[in-house]
Design a protein around this motif. Structure first.
Motif, PDB file in Angstrom:
ATOM      1  N   SER A  24      -6.772  -4.031 -10.283  1.00 55.62           N
ATOM      2  CA  SER A  24      -7.919  -4.034  -9.367  1.00 55.62           C
ATOM      3  C   SER A  24      -9.023  -4.921  -9.926  1.00 55.62           C
ATOM      4  O   SER A  24      -9.171  -5.045 -11.149  1.00 55.62           O
ATOM      5  CB  SER A  24      -8.448  -2.614  -9.155  1.00 55.62           C
ATOM      6  N   GLN A  57       0.828  -1.205   0.000  1.00 56.36           N
ATOM      7  CA  GLN A  57       0.000   0.000   0.000  1.00 56.36           C
ATOM      8  C   GLN A  57       0.866   1.260   0.000  1.00 56.36           C
ATOM      9  O   GLN A  57       0.566   2.230  -0.701  1.00 56.36           O
ATOM     10  CB  GLN A  57      -0.936   0.007   1.216  1.00 56.36           C
ATOM     11  N   SER A  94     -10.312  -0.503  -1.588  1.00 51.99           N
ATOM     12  CA  SER A  94     -10.432   0.956  -1.651  1.00 51.99           C
ATOM     13  C   SER A  94     -11.882   1.425  -1.711  1.00 51.99           C
ATOM     14  O   SER A  94     -12.176   2.603  -1.458  1.00 51.99           O
ATOM     15  CB  SER A  94      -9.683   1.505  -2.881  1.00 51.99           C
ATOM     16  N   LEU A 152      -3.250   4.245  -3.421  1.00 52.51           N
ATOM     17  CA  LEU A 152      -3.893   3.446  -2.374  1.00 52.51           C
ATOM     18  C   LEU A 152      -3.799   4.113  -1.003  1.00 52.51           C
ATOM     19  O   LEU A 152      -4.010   3.464   0.017  1.00 52.51           O
ATOM     20  CB  LEU A 152      -3.250   2.051  -2.310  1.00 52.51           C
ATOM     21  N   LYS A 187      -5.800   6.075   0.435  1.00 49.57           N
ATOM     22  CA  LYS A 187      -7.080   6.073   1.152  1.00 49.57           C
ATOM     23  C   LYS A 187      -7.689   4.675   1.259  1.00 49.57           C
ATOM     24  O   LYS A 187      -8.814   4.526   1.731  1.00 49.57           O
ATOM     25  CB  LYS A 187      -8.065   7.013   0.459  1.00 49.57           C
ATOM     26  N   ALA A 188      -6.930   3.676   0.823  1.00 47.85           N
ATOM     27  CA  ALA A 188      -7.435   2.297   0.905  1.00 47.85           C
ATOM     28  C   ALA A 188      -7.325   1.786   2.340  1.00 47.85           C
ATOM     29  O   ALA A 188      -6.664   2.395   3.187  1.00 47.85           O
ATOM     30  CB  ALA A 188      -6.651   1.394  -0.045  1.00 47.85           C
TER      31      ALA A 188
END
Length: 222
Positions: A132, A93, A115, A99, A101-102
């Motif tokens: 993804s 990450q 996410s 990523l 905010k994942a």
């Protein structure tokens, strides 16, 4: 010498009348049977009626698609990776700025990087080029009621952010009933998530990632 029996005129007349009555009755019975059976299927040849117009018959066995409080809710996550250790997930990450905010969600000792979490498959846009894809999961928050977070299932299934924000108590009009510590914690998470973003897929992810931790109440299955 004559041996034939002689009949009176009355006897002959009565015999004639009787014959006429029997004949008329026989004709009437045959005619009635013809009328009854004309155009009908034979006994035992039952056909199912197929409606050719009008609304389709209602299937009373159909269940409500919305998950109840004691049932699992099907969700769709936007997944970027799955790792055997949290350190590996965090490293992956950190190396990808997209990523930031994942969230890392642990399910059955596997650490997933998600996410977004949507209610429908079409809510989640994925790209094979960007690594993804959609992950189908079932989230059961039925035991959250005992933890003072009984409305979590409702929030996860909500499609209107305004209704989620209504769960945040108004400080100017606080209820006389005191909230439990876990209820207050839940309200803080709602406040933080809705302040962070208006995206329901991200709000759903933030709440799910927190309450799906081993010591919390949401159970995730695949």
């Amino acid at each position: 010498m004559k041996f034939g029996k002689k009949y009176s005129r009355v006897s002959v007349f009565m015999a004639m009348v009787h014959g006429v009555i029997v004949g008329v009755t026989a004709v009437a019975v045959i005619g009635l049977l013809f009328v009854v059976t004309n155009g009908k299927d034979p006994v035992g040849a039952i056909k199912e009626d197929i409606p050719t117009s009008g609304p389709a018959p209602v299937d009373k066995t159909t269940t409500d698609p919305v998950a109840k409080a004691d049932e699992s809710l099907q969700l769709f996550a936007k997944q970027h990776g799955a790792f055997s250790t949290v350190e590996a997930a965090e490293t992956f990450q950190a190396e990808d700025p997209t990523l930031a905010k994942a969230a890392i969600v642990m399910v059955d000792k596997t650490y997933f990087i998600w996410s977004e979490v949507g209610l429908n498959e079409g809510d989640i846009e994925v790209s094979a080029e960007k690594g993804s894809f959609r992950k189908v999961l079932n989230a059961n928050a039925s035991s959250c009621a005992a933890d003072g977070v009984g409305k979590l299932q409702q929030v996860l299934a909500e499609t209107d952010i305004a209704k989620i924000k209504k769960l945040i108590p108004d400080k100017k009009a606080e209820s006389k009933e005191k909230s439990s510590a876990k209820q207050k914690e839940f309200e803080k998470h709602i406040t933080a998530a809705t302040a962070f973003t208006d995206d329901l897929e991200v709000i759903r992810l933030l709440l799910l990632s927190h309450y799906a931790q081993p010591d919390k109440c949401v159970k995730i299955t695949f």
